[in-house]
Design a protein around this motif. Structure first.
Motif, PDB file in Angstrom:
ATOM      1  N   UNK A 150       0.814  -1.220   0.000  1.00  0.00           N
ATOM      2  CA  UNK A 150       0.000   0.000   0.000  1.00  0.00           C
ATOM      3  C   UNK A 150       0.849   1.271   0.000  1.00  0.00           C
ATOM      4  N   UNK A 151       2.152   1.121   0.130  1.00  0.00           N
ATOM      5  CA  UNK A 151       3.040   2.273   0.254  1.00  0.00           C
ATOM      6  C   UNK A 151       3.145   3.068  -1.052  1.00  0.00           C
ATOM      7  N   UNK A 152       3.405   4.358  -0.925  1.00  0.00           N
ATOM      8  CA  UNK A 152       3.660   5.203  -2.096  1.00  0.00           C
ATOM      9  C   UNK A 152       5.102   5.073  -2.568  1.00  0.00           C
ATOM     10  N   UNK A 153       5.931   4.460  -1.740  1.00  0.00           N
ATOM     11  CA  UNK A 153       7.339   4.268  -2.074  1.00  0.00           C
ATOM     12  C   UNK A 153       7.502   3.088  -3.038  1.00  0.00           C
ATOM     13  N   UNK A 154       8.112   3.333  -4.178  1.00  0.00           N
ATOM     14  CA  UNK A 154       8.243   2.304  -5.219  1.00  0.00           C
ATOM     15  C   UNK A 154       8.995   1.069  -4.732  1.00  0.00           C
ATOM     16  N   UNK A 155      10.089   1.272  -4.024  1.00  0.00           N
ATOM     17  CA  UNK A 155      10.888   0.132  -3.556  1.00  0.00           C
ATOM     18  C   UNK A 155      10.107  -0.701  -2.553  1.00  0.00           C
ATOM     19  N   UNK A 156       9.409  -0.041  -1.642  1.00  0.00           N
ATOM     20  CA  UNK A 156       8.597  -0.784  -0.671  1.00  0.00           C
ATOM     21  C   UNK A 156       7.512  -1.590  -1.378  1.00  0.00           C
ATOM     22  N   UNK A 157       6.901  -1.022  -2.380  1.00  0.00           N
ATOM     23  CA  UNK A 157       5.847  -1.743  -3.108  1.00  0.00           C
ATOM     24  C   UNK A 157       6.425  -2.954  -3.826  1.00  0.00           C
ATOM     25  N   UNK A 158       7.579  -2.771  -4.454  1.00  0.00           N
ATOM     26  CA  UNK A 158       8.241  -3.906  -5.108  1.00  0.00           C
ATOM     27  C   UNK A 158       8.511  -5.010  -4.096  1.00  0.00           C
ATOM     28  N   UNK A 159       9.057  -4.632  -2.953  1.00  0.00           N
ATOM     29  CA  UNK A 159       9.371  -5.619  -1.919  1.00  0.00           C
ATOM     30  C   UNK A 159       8.098  -6.249  -1.359  1.00  0.00           C
ATOM     31  N   UNK A 160       7.051  -5.452  -1.245  1.00  0.00           N
ATOM     32  CA  UNK A 160       5.781  -5.987  -0.753  1.00  0.00           C
ATOM     33  C   UNK A 160       5.257  -7.106  -1.631  1.00  0.00           C
ATOM     34  N   UNK A 161       5.304  -6.889  -2.936  1.00  0.00           N
ATOM     35  CA  UNK A 161       4.849  -7.934  -3.866  1.00  0.00           C
ATOM     36  C   UNK A 161       5.815  -9.119  -3.897  1.00  0.00           C
ATOM     37  N   UNK A 162       7.105  -8.835  -3.680  1.00  0.00           N
ATOM     38  CA  UNK A 162       8.070  -9.926  -3.583  1.00  0.00           C
ATOM     39  C   UNK A 162       7.771 -10.807  -2.390  1.00  0.00           C
ATOM     40  N   UNK A 163       7.446 -10.187  -1.270  1.00  0.00           N
ATOM     41  CA  UNK A 163       7.081 -10.938  -0.073  1.00  0.00           C
ATOM     42  C   UNK A 163       5.766 -11.696  -0.273  1.00  0.00           C
ATOM     43  N   UNK A 164       4.839 -11.076  -0.995  1.00  0.00           N
ATOM     44  CA  UNK A 164       3.569 -11.753  -1.282  1.00  0.00           C
ATOM     45  C   UNK A 164       3.814 -13.036  -2.075  1.00  0.00           C
ATOM     46  N   UNK A 165       4.753 -12.979  -3.008  1.00  0.00           N
ATOM     47  CA  UNK A 165       5.123 -14.185  -3.761  1.00  0.00           C
ATOM     48  C   UNK A 165       5.618 -15.269  -2.802  1.00  0.00           C
ATOM     49  N   UNK A 166       6.476 -14.880  -1.855  1.00  0.00           N
ATOM     50  CA  UNK A 166       7.005 -15.848  -0.891  1.00  0.00           C
ATOM     51  C   UNK A 166       5.893 -16.397  -0.001  1.00  0.00           C
ATOM     52  N   UNK A 167       4.996 -15.533   0.421  1.00  0.00           N
ATOM     53  CA  UNK A 167       3.862 -15.955   1.263  1.00  0.00           C
ATOM     54  C   UNK A 167       3.001 -16.969   0.510  1.00  0.00           C
ATOM     55  N   UNK A 168       2.856 -16.770  -0.798  1.00  0.00           N
ATOM     56  CA  UNK A 168       2.018 -17.672  -1.605  1.00  0.00           C
ATOM     57  C   UNK A 168       2.581 -19.088  -1.666  1.00  0.00           C
ATOM     58  N   UNK A 169       3.869 -19.238  -1.376  1.00  0.00           N
ATOM     59  CA  UNK A 169       4.500 -20.560  -1.403  1.00  0.00           C
ATOM     60  C   UNK A 169       4.413 -21.282  -0.065  1.00  0.00           C
ATOM     61  N   UNK A 170       3.947 -20.577   0.957  1.00  0.00           N
ATOM     62  CA  UNK A 170       3.945 -21.137   2.302  1.00  0.00           C
ATOM     63  C   UNK A 170       3.020 -22.346   2.445  1.00  0.00           C
TER      64      UNK A 170
END
Length: 240
Positions: free
Chosen positions: A133-153
């Motif tokens: 939800x962040x306006x920061x581009x890097x945080x958003x990229x990392x957020x979706x990267x973490x979501x990918x990892x969460x999806x594998x759990x």
């Protein structure tokens, strides 16, 4: 022998020996490529990610060494730092500090995906949701990267199907306004989500097809998530 082994590790696995490894394995072509693409303050030994991953495995989890390596101006040291950090000692405050310091190369990718230690912390779901939800581009990229990892759990306390469906719907809503780096991260999370269940595959595939292949580099083929979600592997895994 165990004491000798442990002592040997303490002697050899420190910042000085990491530097020695990097100097021994430096690649002039890689350094030249780095200098062309990156204008930040980080220096590089031009070493590929595969080599760094193998080396990090020989070190194992070492939060103290990770902190020492992170506080350097060397790209490879920061990569190794991310790879060897300990999820048991990592904090939200640390993650928020580090995400501000990511620059160049694969740091964002390694920090948030590829079995990243950050993705193994107990606060990963909350952090991913906040960063997305962040306006920061890097945080958003990392957020979706973490979501990918969460999806594998495969953990019992992993988010339910409704959680992932909500994220798929949100990606569909925001994809048209997304920059290429964010769109790549979104697509990566769709790839993970779509491999989780039949229903999630169906919904993720709809959005992936709407996005289409993403051209992100002249030297790489377009990233086509729909192709991954309809692959023979996906069909076999999910019984499609």
């Amino acid at each position: 022998m165990g004491m000798i082994h442990n002592t040997d590790r303490l002697i050899h696995m420190n910042k000085a020996t990491v530097v020695a490894f990097l100097k021994k394995n430096q690649d002039s072509r890689g350094i030249e490529h780095w200098q062309k693409l990156n204008k930040g303050e980080l220096k590089s030994y031009g070493i590929g990610l595969t080599i760094l991953r193998k080396y990090a495995k020989t070190i194992g989890r070492d939060a103290k060494l990770a902190k020492s390596l992170w506080n350097s101006n060397c790209y490879e040291m920061k990569i190794i730092s991310i790879l060897i950090d300990d999820p048991k000692t990592m904090t939200v405050e640390q993650a928020e500090t580090q995400v501000e310091q990511l620059e160049g190369g694969y740091l964002v990718h390694v920090f948030s995906s590829c079995n990243a230690p950050l993705a193994k912390t107990p606060f990963v779901v909350e952090l991913a949701d906040e960063w997305i939800k962040s306006d920061d581009t890097v945080r958003r990229q990392c957020g979706y990267g973490l979501l990918y990892e969460i999806s594998k759990s495969k953990k019992k306390n992993a988010p339910d199907e409704a959680y992932f469906l909500a994220h798929v719907a949100e990606i569909d809503k925001k994809r048209k306004q997304a920059s290429t780096p964010i769109l790549m991260s979104m697509a990566g999370s769709l790839m993970g989500i779509g491999m989780r269940t039949k229903k999630l595959n169906k919904e993720a595939l709809k959005v992936a097809r709407a996005i289409g292949p993403i051209t992100h580099s002249e030297s790489c083929d377009p990233f086509d998530v729909a192709k991954h979600l309809t692959s023979d592997y996906a069909k076999q895994k999910l019984g499609l």
